[in-house]
Motif scaffolding. Structure first.
Motif, PDB file in Angstrom:
ATOM      1  N   MET A   1       0.840  -1.203   0.000  1.00 39.75           N
ATOM      2  CA  MET A   1       0.000   0.000   0.000  1.00 39.75           C
ATOM      3  C   MET A   1       0.873   1.250   0.000  1.00 39.75           C
ATOM      4  SD  MET A   1      -3.161  -0.949  -0.002  1.00 39.75           S
ATOM      5  CE  MET A   1      -4.051   0.502   0.571  1.00 39.75           C
ATOM      6  N   ILE A   2       0.342   2.313  -0.602  1.00 42.79           N
ATOM      7  CA  ILE A   2       1.068   3.570  -0.608  1.00 42.79           C
ATOM      8  C   ILE A   2       1.187   4.106   0.818  1.00 42.79           C
ATOM      9  CG2 ILE A   2      -0.996   5.000  -0.965  1.00 42.79           C
ATOM     10  CD1 ILE A   2       0.757   6.760  -2.758  1.00 42.79           C
ATOM     11  N   LYS A   3       2.264   4.797   1.089  1.00 42.49           N
ATOM     12  CA  LYS A   3       2.514   5.349   2.415  1.00 42.49           C
ATOM     13  C   LYS A   3       1.364   6.260   2.831  1.00 42.49           C
ATOM     14  CE  LYS A   3       4.877   6.671   6.096  1.00 42.49           C
ATOM     15  NZ  LYS A   3       5.139   5.757   7.226  1.00 42.49           N
ATOM     16  N   LYS A   4       0.791   6.000   4.006  1.00 41.15           N
ATOM     17  CA  LYS A   4      -0.272   6.842   4.540  1.00 41.15           C
ATOM     18  C   LYS A   4       0.226   7.526   5.802  1.00 41.15           C
ATOM     19  CE  LYS A   4      -5.063   6.961   6.122  1.00 41.15           C
ATOM     20  NZ  LYS A   4      -6.289   6.192   6.413  1.00 41.15           N
ATOM     21  N   ILE A   5       0.165   8.833   5.808  1.00 42.47           N
ATOM     22  CA  ILE A   5       0.583   9.626   6.954  1.00 42.47           C
ATOM     23  C   ILE A   5      -0.639   9.822   7.844  1.00 42.47           C
ATOM     24  CG2 ILE A   5       1.604  11.788   7.711  1.00 42.47           C
ATOM     25  CD1 ILE A   5       3.484  10.122   5.987  1.00 42.47           C
ATOM     26  N   THR A   6      -0.560   9.375   9.087  1.00 41.27           N
ATOM     27  CA  THR A   6      -1.744   9.353   9.934  1.00 41.27           C
ATOM     28  C   THR A   6      -1.855  10.524  10.908  1.00 41.27           C
ATOM     29  OG1 THR A   6      -0.620   7.911  11.512  1.00 41.27           O
ATOM     30  CG2 THR A   6      -1.926   6.839   9.798  1.00 41.27           C
ATOM     31  N   GLY A   7      -0.948  11.469  10.822  1.00 43.94           N
ATOM     32  CA  GLY A   7      -1.045  12.635  11.690  1.00 43.94           C
ATOM     33  C   GLY A   7      -0.017  13.676  11.301  1.00 43.94           C
ATOM     34  N   THR A  34      10.666  25.693   7.585  1.00 41.16           N
ATOM     35  CA  THR A  34      10.963  24.298   7.235  1.00 41.16           C
ATOM     36  C   THR A  34      12.430  24.093   6.868  1.00 41.16           C
ATOM     37  OG1 THR A  34      10.462  24.515   4.852  1.00 41.16           O
ATOM     38  CG2 THR A  34       8.618  24.040   6.347  1.00 41.16           C
ATOM     39  N   TYR A  35      13.191  25.182   6.732  1.00 42.84           N
ATOM     40  CA  TYR A  35      14.618  25.067   6.390  1.00 42.84           C
ATOM     41  C   TYR A  35      15.443  25.018   7.663  1.00 42.84           C
ATOM     42  CZ  TYR A  35      13.267  26.240   1.617  1.00 42.84           C
ATOM     43  OH  TYR A  35      12.691  26.214   0.373  1.00 42.84           O
ATOM     44  N   PRO A  36      16.566  24.298   7.683  1.00 47.27           N
ATOM     45  CA  PRO A  36      17.127  23.509   6.575  1.00 47.27           C
ATOM     46  C   PRO A  36      16.782  22.029   6.638  1.00 47.27           C
ATOM     47  CG  PRO A  36      18.763  23.712   8.282  1.00 47.27           C
ATOM     48  CD  PRO A  36      17.515  24.408   8.807  1.00 47.27           C
ATOM     49  N   ASP A  37      15.838  21.664   7.531  1.00 50.88           N
ATOM     50  CA  ASP A  37      15.664  20.251   7.872  1.00 50.88           C
ATOM     51  C   ASP A  37      14.974  19.400   6.802  1.00 50.88           C
ATOM     52  OD1 ASP A  37      16.764  20.815  10.376  1.00 50.88           O
ATOM     53  OD2 ASP A  37      14.819  21.390  11.178  1.00 50.88           O
ATOM     54  N   THR A  38      13.936  19.933   6.148  1.00 52.21           N
ATOM     55  CA  THR A  38      13.091  19.110   5.294  1.00 52.21           C
ATOM     56  C   THR A  38      13.885  18.429   4.189  1.00 52.21           C
ATOM     57  OG1 THR A  38      11.304  20.683   5.705  1.00 52.21           O
ATOM     58  CG2 THR A  38      10.957  19.089   3.957  1.00 52.21           C
ATOM     59  N   LEU A  39      13.546  17.180   3.937  1.00 56.31           N
ATOM     60  CA  LEU A  39      14.236  16.412   2.903  1.00 56.31           C
ATOM     61  C   LEU A  39      14.097  17.076   1.540  1.00 56.31           C
ATOM     62  CD1 LEU A  39      13.021  12.819   3.914  1.00 56.31           C
ATOM     63  CD2 LEU A  39      15.250  13.869   4.404  1.00 56.31           C
ATOM     64  N   LYS A  40      15.087  16.862   0.686  1.00 55.58           N
ATOM     65  CA  LYS A  40      15.059  17.435  -0.661  1.00 55.58           C
ATOM     66  C   LYS A  40      13.897  16.875  -1.462  1.00 55.58           C
ATOM     67  CE  LYS A  40      16.602  19.520  -4.436  1.00 55.58           C
ATOM     68  NZ  LYS A  40      16.541  20.971  -4.618  1.00 55.58           N
ATOM     69  N   MET A  41      13.669  15.571  -1.364  1.00 52.97           N
ATOM     70  CA  MET A  41      12.568  14.949  -2.086  1.00 52.97           C
ATOM     71  C   MET A  41      11.721  14.145  -1.118  1.00 52.97           C
ATOM     72  SD  MET A  41      11.254  12.036  -3.868  1.00 52.97           S
ATOM     73  CE  MET A  41       9.935  12.025  -5.098  1.00 52.97           C
ATOM     74  N   VAL A  42      10.419  14.375  -1.116  1.00 54.45           N
ATOM     75  CA  VAL A  42       9.485  13.607  -0.291  1.00 54.45           C
ATOM     76  C   VAL A  42       8.641  12.759  -1.229  1.00 54.45           C
ATOM     77  CG1 VAL A  42       7.557  13.728   1.309  1.00 54.45           C
ATOM     78  CG2 VAL A  42       9.494  15.297   1.558  1.00 54.45           C
ATOM     79  N   ALA A  43       8.716  11.446  -1.051  1.00 49.13           N
ATOM     80  CA  ALA A  43       8.076  10.501  -1.969  1.00 49.13           C
ATOM     81  C   ALA A  43       6.558  10.530  -1.832  1.00 49.13           C
ATOM     82  CB  ALA A  43       8.606   9.093  -1.710  1.00 49.13           C
ATOM     83  N   ALA A  44       5.896   9.945  -2.827  1.00 50.18           N
ATOM     84  CA  ALA A  44       4.434   9.943  -2.889  1.00 50.18           C
ATOM     85  C   ALA A  44       3.819   9.354  -1.619  1.00 50.18           C
ATOM     86  CB  ALA A  44       3.975   9.162  -4.114  1.00 50.18           C
ATOM     87  N   HIS A  45       2.773  10.021  -1.123  1.00 49.01           N
ATOM     88  CA  HIS A  45       2.106   9.586   0.093  1.00 49.01           C
ATOM     89  C   HIS A  45       0.710  10.197   0.147  1.00 49.01           C
ATOM     90  CE1 HIS A  45       3.890  13.520   1.013  1.00 49.01           C
ATOM     91  NE2 HIS A  45       2.892  13.675   1.874  1.00 49.01           N
ATOM     92  N   ARG A  46      -0.105   9.642   1.013  1.00 51.85           N
ATOM     93  CA  ARG A  46      -1.396  10.240   1.334  1.00 51.85           C
ATOM     94  C   ARG A  46      -1.362  10.738   2.777  1.00 51.85           C
ATOM     95  NH1 ARG A  46      -5.240   8.871  -2.559  1.00 51.85           N
ATOM     96  NH2 ARG A  46      -4.847   6.926  -3.688  1.00 51.85           N
ATOM     97  N   ARG A  47      -2.204  11.730   3.051  1.00 51.18           N
ATOM     98  CA  ARG A  47      -2.309  12.257   4.408  1.00 51.18           C
ATOM     99  C   ARG A  47      -3.757  12.101   4.868  1.00 51.18           C
ATOM    100  NH1 ARG A  47       0.868  18.013   3.178  1.00 51.18           N
ATOM    101  NH2 ARG A  47       2.781  17.035   2.363  1.00 51.18           N
ATOM    102  N   ASP A  48      -3.964  11.750   6.116  1.00 50.90           N
ATOM    103  CA  ASP A  48      -5.336  11.588   6.586  1.00 50.90           C
ATOM    104  C   ASP A  48      -5.893  12.885   7.168  1.00 50.90           C
ATOM    105  OD1 ASP A  48      -4.116  11.784   9.051  1.00 50.90           O
ATOM    106  OD2 ASP A  48      -5.019   9.955   9.890  1.00 50.90           O
ATOM    107  N   PHE A  49      -5.288  14.007   6.789  1.00 49.21           N
ATOM    108  CA  PHE A  49      -5.772  15.325   7.204  1.00 49.21           C
ATOM    109  C   PHE A  49      -5.725  16.256   5.995  1.00 49.21           C
ATOM    110  CE2 PHE A  49      -1.349  14.630   8.306  1.00 49.21           C
ATOM    111  CZ  PHE A  49      -0.697  15.689   7.705  1.00 49.21           C
ATOM    112  N   PHE A  50      -6.063  17.504   6.205  1.00 54.32           N
ATOM    113  CA  PHE A  50      -6.175  18.471   5.119  1.00 54.32           C
ATOM    114  C   PHE A  50      -5.014  19.470   5.162  1.00 54.32           C
ATOM    115  CE2 PHE A  50     -10.293  16.737   5.867  1.00 54.32           C
ATOM    116  CZ  PHE A  50     -10.910  16.679   4.618  1.00 54.32           C
ATOM    117  N   SER A  51      -4.618  19.921   3.968  1.00 58.06           N
ATOM    118  CA  SER A  51      -3.535  20.898   3.853  1.00 58.06           C
ATOM    119  C   SER A  51      -3.976  22.038   2.953  1.00 58.06           C
ATOM    120  CB  SER A  51      -2.282  20.255   3.233  1.00 58.06           C
ATOM    121  OG  SER A  51      -1.931  19.066   3.883  1.00 58.06           O
ATOM    122  N   VAL A  52      -3.669  23.254   3.368  1.00 55.19           N
ATOM    123  CA  VAL A  52      -3.823  24.435   2.515  1.00 55.19           C
ATOM    124  C   VAL A  52      -2.451  25.090   2.480  1.00 55.19           C
ATOM    125  CG1 VAL A  52      -5.049  26.588   2.082  1.00 55.19           C
ATOM    126  CG2 VAL A  52      -6.205  24.719   3.304  1.00 55.19           C
TER     127      VAL A  52
END
Length: 287
Positions: A1-7, A34-52
């Motif tokens: 299954m595709i990676k699901k982010i649960t929180g 978010t700098y400088p920590d966030t990874l350069k590339m974040v692979a495909a995933h789903r999130r169980d919450f909403f983002s704007v």
């Protein structure tokens, strides 16, 4: 299954961001934080919450959503829900805001977020470029939410106001889209579906069923309007994700294979070589 982010905290852990959200069901921050920590590339995933998310300047980064690569764009407002598959390559020095909230956070005021605000749906446009006035009004709301982040009750109303403002922006885009011929609307809807299901569903038949068409008819109409068959679009999206993971992550080839839901790494290797004339390892080594 595709990676699901649960929180929200799990999202930060997944992306490498060293941060604790304001609450389990709500957080707001600037891209600069978010700098400088966030990874350069974040692979495909789903999130169980909403983002704007508002991007004032995208710089060298890329977003992969709705079967399109969004790059070098300014003043972009976009929306994600649990329906979406999302990946990105982070640009340098991006500016803007990120707002995350769960469906429960807006209760009892908004009971069905996707039904009320259809820009969260996987079959609707969810990326809008703002004009000067829209940008000013939208960023003002983000700034107030950021300032009042500790007052949850007030933030609920402010987020509702942001969503209502976004609905007005969406109405403008709908007016433009209604002028697009029906078959071009079919192409756009197909691309959105592929973007949100390409990992789990790699057959044309799946998308044809979703669109109440036969696979042959869908292949034909997509090729007429894009020059590529429906199957070629699906393949291109898988390859794009694979190439980005090979270039921008330290995942080994077996991990990438299983992330993209190939049964065996050997199947992924054959697929990749067939379409690129290189093995995954050679592609990575040559870049």
């Amino acid at each position: 299954m595709i990676k699901k982010i649960t929180g929200i905290q799990e999202l930060y852990n997944f992306t490498g961001l060293k941060r604790t959200p304001i609450a389990n069901h709500f957080d707001i921050l600037t891209h600069e934080e978010t700098y400088p920590d966030t990874l350069k590339m974040v692979a495909a995933h789903r999130r169980d919450f909403f983002s704007v998310i508002f991007l004032e300047n995208q710089q060298s980064g890329e977003m992969h959503i709705n079967q399109n690569t969004h790059a070098s764009m300014n003043d972009i407002l976009f929306f994600q829900s649990p329906q979406h598959v999302f990946s990105f390559i982070r640009g340098e020095s991006m500016k803007g805001f990120l707002l995350f909230f769960t469906a429960d956070f807006l209760l009892p005021y908004i009971k069905d977020i996707v039904a009320e605000y259809t820009f969260f749906s996987s079959v609707e446009s969810n990326v809008f470029q703002l004009n000067k006035k829209e940008k000013e009004e939208t960023t003002d709301l983000f700034k107030i939410i950021l300032r009042e982040q500790k007052n949850e009750n007030l933030c609920k109303f402010l987020i509702a106001a942001l969503l209502e403002k976004s609905k007005k922006i969406q109405e403008k885009y709908h007016t433009i889209e209604q002028a697009i011929p029906t078959e071009f609307q079919l192409v756009n809807t197909f691309k959105r579906l592929v973007s949100n299901h390409f990992i789990e569903h790699k057959s044309v038949a799946y998308y044809a069923e979703k669109l109440n068409l036969t696979a042959n008819y869908l292949n034909d109409r997509i090729k007429v309007h894009t020059g590529k068959t429906a199957k070629e679009h699906i393949t291109s999206r898988i390859l794009l994700e694979a190439k980005n993971m090979l270039l921008y992550t330290d995942m080994d080839i077996a991990e990438i294979s299983y992330t993209l839901q190939f049964n065996e790494p050997s199947y992924f290797g054959k697929f990749f070589k067939k379409h690129t004339q290189q093995t995954p390892k050679k592609f990575r080594d040559n870049q």
